[in-house]
Design a protein around this motif. Structure first.
Motif, short mmCIF file in Angstrom:
data_model
loop_
_atom_site.label_atom_id
_atom_site.label_comp_id
_atom_site.label_asym_id
_atom_site.label_seq_id
_atom_site.Cartn_x
_atom_site.Cartn_y
_atom_site.Cartn_z
N ALA A 219 0.86 -1.18 0.00
CA ALA A 219 0.00 0.00 0.00
C ALA A 219 0.89 1.23 0.00
O ALA A 219 1.73 1.40 0.89
CB ALA A 219 -0.91 0.00 1.22
N ALA A 220 0.73 2.09 -1.00
CA ALA A 220 1.59 3.25 -1.18
C ALA A 220 0.84 4.53 -0.81
O ALA A 220 -0.29 4.76 -1.27
CB ALA A 220 2.09 3.33 -2.63
N VAL A 221 1.46 5.35 0.01
CA VAL A 221 0.86 6.60 0.47
C VAL A 221 1.68 7.78 -0.04
O VAL A 221 2.85 7.62 -0.40
CB VAL A 221 0.79 6.63 2.02
CG1 VAL A 221 -0.24 5.65 2.51
CG2 VAL A 221 2.13 6.34 2.65
N TYR A 249 -5.39 12.56 -0.80
CA TYR A 249 -4.46 12.01 0.18
C TYR A 249 -5.23 11.32 1.30
O TYR A 249 -6.19 11.88 1.85
CB TYR A 249 -3.60 13.14 0.76
CG TYR A 249 -2.94 13.99 -0.30
CD1 TYR A 249 -1.95 13.47 -1.12
CD2 TYR A 249 -3.33 15.31 -0.50
CE1 TYR A 249 -1.36 14.24 -2.12
CE2 TYR A 249 -2.74 16.10 -1.49
CZ TYR A 249 -1.76 15.55 -2.29
OH TYR A 249 -1.17 16.31 -3.27
N LEU A 250 -4.79 10.12 1.66
CA LEU A 250 -5.44 9.37 2.73
C LEU A 250 -4.53 8.22 3.18
O LEU A 250 -3.66 7.77 2.42
CB LEU A 250 -6.78 8.82 2.28
CG LEU A 250 -6.85 7.65 1.30
CD1 LEU A 250 -8.27 7.10 1.26
CD2 LEU A 250 -6.40 8.02 -0.10
N PRO A 251 -4.73 7.74 4.42
CA PRO A 251 -3.93 6.61 4.90
C PRO A 251 -4.22 5.34 4.12
O PRO A 251 -5.32 5.16 3.57
CB PRO A 251 -4.38 6.46 6.37
CG PRO A 251 -5.08 7.73 6.71
CD PRO A 251 -5.66 8.24 5.44
N SER A 252 -3.24 4.45 4.08
CA SER A 252 -3.42 3.14 3.42
C SER A 252 -2.73 2.05 4.24
O SER A 252 -1.97 1.25 3.71
CB SER A 252 -2.85 3.17 2.00
OG SER A 252 -3.51 4.12 1.20
N ASP A 253 -3.01 2.04 5.53
CA ASP A 253 -2.32 1.08 6.41
C ASP A 253 -3.24 -0.03 6.88
O ASP A 253 -3.09 -0.56 7.98
CB ASP A 253 -1.70 1.80 7.61
CG ASP A 253 -2.71 2.63 8.39
OD1 ASP A 253 -3.84 2.81 7.91
OD2 ASP A 253 -2.36 3.11 9.49
N PHE A 266 -8.43 -5.59 1.26
CA PHE A 266 -7.96 -4.48 2.09
C PHE A 266 -9.15 -3.59 2.44
O PHE A 266 -10.28 -3.79 1.94
CB PHE A 266 -6.91 -3.65 1.33
CG PHE A 266 -7.40 -3.06 0.04
CD1 PHE A 266 -7.94 -1.78 -0.03
CD2 PHE A 266 -7.36 -3.82 -1.14
CE1 PHE A 266 -8.41 -1.26 -1.22
CE2 PHE A 266 -7.83 -3.29 -2.35
CZ PHE A 266 -8.36 -2.01 -2.38
N ALA A 267 -8.92 -2.62 3.31
CA ALA A 267 -9.94 -1.61 3.65
C ALA A 267 -9.32 -0.23 3.51
O ALA A 267 -8.10 -0.09 3.42
CB ALA A 267 -10.46 -1.83 5.07
N MET A 268 -10.16 0.80 3.48
CA MET A 268 -9.69 2.18 3.38
C MET A 268 -10.36 3.01 4.46
O MET A 268 -11.56 2.84 4.73
CB MET A 268 -10.01 2.78 2.01
CG MET A 268 -9.44 2.01 0.83
SD MET A 268 -7.64 2.05 0.70
CE MET A 268 -7.33 3.75 0.23
N GLU A 269 -9.60 3.91 5.08
CA GLU A 269 -10.13 4.74 6.15
C GLU A 269 -10.83 5.96 5.58
O GLU A 269 -10.28 6.66 4.71
CB GLU A 269 -8.99 5.20 7.06
CG GLU A 269 -9.45 5.76 8.41
CD GLU A 269 -9.92 4.67 9.35
OE1 GLU A 269 -11.14 4.42 9.41
OE2 GLU A 269 -9.07 4.07 10.04
N GLY A 270 -12.07 6.21 6.02
CA GLY A 270 -12.82 7.36 5.53
C GLY A 270 -14.24 7.35 6.04
O GLY A 270 -14.67 6.44 6.75
N ARG A 271 -15.00 8.36 5.67
CA ARG A 271 -16.38 8.49 6.10
C ARG A 271 -17.31 8.18 4.92
O ARG A 271 -17.05 8.54 3.80
CB ARG A 271 -16.64 9.90 6.63
CG ARG A 271 -15.71 10.30 7.78
CD ARG A 271 -16.00 11.70 8.27
NE ARG A 271 -17.32 11.79 8.88
CZ ARG A 271 -17.57 11.49 10.15
NH1 ARG A 271 -16.58 11.09 10.96
NH2 ARG A 271 -18.79 11.60 10.64
#
Length: 467
Positions: A219-221, A249-253, A266-271
């Motif tokens: 995962a590349a940020v 731009y957003l986390p990808s961890d 995978f999952a992605m952080e967001g609303r």
């Protein structure tokens, strides 16, 4: 500066924390003269002593957890390994690998093989890249933010040299791939022959292996791209990102895993609803997709700019985490267990062509603190897949730094012991952060790394725990 050898500490639960046959016998002997003078209490003394003797032979007493702690050595080049962010793991033979850094200039890899009595330095990014003529003047490597990842006998890492999710990443060089070969002891930069000497213009925040197809996914940020690396050709492909993402731009961890057909989850952080689900990349169609029924249980992240709870007593409020961050798959790769940073646990299972997603429950503090939000970066699945072990971190509202056991069958958790009793070296001197997932040695011990922010607590302390 630490010496070349790792400092080592060993500890079992103290005499006051577990029953002792010798103490029971000693009590009986020292009280004997009172038995003669007071025969009426003979029955009480004998019965209590016998109970203590029986208790000390119980399964709980015989299986009381033990711990052994090691402090990482500083490197020959003078790097003090002060922090470790998720970068602790193991290989199939039980060797333990940890990457640590000063979070400013350079990052190094350390190993402890089966039978070793200490961790030893095996290489660092600056030295390896300088040998490959691929380290520019003024270049740094803040950290390895990825678990040292085993594939076909070797250990792989990728760097992260910018920790913010904004355009500032463009002022840094992209990440390098590094490989450590245990068979030869060589730690090398694999990106020297790539364009610009880097694998990508981005930084690497997560890494997994696809052992069936002999490749790596990362995962590349800060833009949320997925990359694929072929160790044989040493080529890196940028696979893009899900088209539903609108933010630059957003986390990808997120914790990532691969099914038998090579699909990457995978999952992605967001609303928003899309962020409450698990997503995938399918290498056969080269497309991204969403598993609509694979839902996440936690709340969304705080809105940008929202006032956070005031820091009290030097402690910050526990972070809110919804996406899985840590986890472990069984050796077959057919079952994976994972958790978000607040202890919500999920299981993915593959049977034939069918796949199943299940929410198992949440690790919680014991009463009266069960409503306090728990924060963790640890996850250790037992070999029999009955238990998951976690250590929580020190945040506002946490009653203590505790070792927890989650029962997979019942979905409930219990506290085994405060970490300060089991491994005091892991919590002293401001070491309030703890990480490590899927890190087990051949003796059935799992490992956690403990450290403090901004170098508090000195070099990272690594603790092996026999549950």
């Amino acid at each position: 500066m630490e010496g070349a050898a790792t400092m080592k500490y060993s500890r079992e639960l103290t005499e006051s924390q577990q029953p002792s046959l010798s103490r029971a016998a000693s009590t009986l002997i020292t009280q004997w003269r009172w038995l003669v003078l007071h025969p009426r209490i003979l029955k009480h003394i004998l019965s209590s002593t016998l109970a203590a003797m029986i208790l000390c032979l119980s399964p709980q007493a015989l299986s009381a957890p033990t711990a052994e702690s090691f402090r990482l050595p500083s490197t020959p080049g003078g790097l003090d390994p002060l922090q470790c962010w998720y970068a602790l793991g193991s290989t199939p033979d039980g060797s333990i690998y940890i990457a640590a850094s000063d979070h400013k200039t350079n990052s190094a890899l350390f190993e402890k093989r089966t039978g070793d009595q200490a961790f030893r330095y095996v290489g660092d990014a600056q030295h390896a890249s300088m040998l490959a003529n691929n380290w520019e003047t003024g270049e740094t490597l803040e950290k390895f933010h990825v678990r040292p990842t085993y594939l076909d006998g070797d250990i792989y890492l990728g760097g992260l040299n910018y920790s913010y999710y904004n355009q500032g990443y463009s002022k840094k060089r992209g990440f390098h791939w590094y490989r450590y070969r245990p068979s030869t002891g060589q730690f090398e930069d694999l990106s020297a022959q790539a364009p610009d000497g880097t694998a990508s213009p981005f930084q690497l925040e997560y890494l997994i292996a696809d052992p069936k197809h002999h490749r790596l996914y990362g995962a590349a940020v800060p833009k949320g791209h997925l990359v694929r690396f072929d160790p044989h050709t040493q080529k890196t492909e940028d696979l893009g990102r899900p088209p539903e993402l609108k933010k630059n731009y957003l986390p990808s961890d997120s914790f990532m895993w691969v099914n038998s057909r090579g699909r990457v989850y995978f999952a992605m952080e967001g609303r928003g609803g899309w962020f409450k689900r698990i997503h995938y990349f399918d290498p056969n169609s080269n497309t991204f997709g969403t598993m609509d029924d694979w839902k996440l249980q936690g709340p969304p992240p705080r809105k940008k700019g929202k006032q956070k709870q005031q820091v009290k007593g030097g402690l910050k409020p526990s972070p809110i985490g919804r996406i899985p961050k840590v986890g472990q798959c069984d050796p077959s790769g057919k079952r994976c267990y994972m958790s978000d940073n607040n202890g919500r646990i999920y299981r993915w299972r593959e049977t034939g062509n069918a796949e199943q997603w299940t929410y198992l429950g949440q690790v919680r503090f014991p009463a009266p603190h069960e409503k306090q939000r728990l924060a963790t970066r640890t996850f250790q699945l037992s070999a029999d897949e009955k238990s998951i072990y976690m250590v929580n971190e020190r945040y506002l509202g946490a009653p203590d730094i505790l070792l927890h056991r989650f029962d997979i069958a019942t979905g409930h958790s219990e506290v085994i012991a405060p970490l300060s009793q089991l491994a005091p070296e892991a919590v002293g001197e401001g070491r309030e952060l703890h990480c490590g997932h899927n890190a087990w040695d051949a003796e059935g011990r799992f490992y956690i790394a403990s450290f403090g922010m901004s170098g508090k607590g000195g070099n990272v302390v690594v603790t092996a725990i026999k549950p």
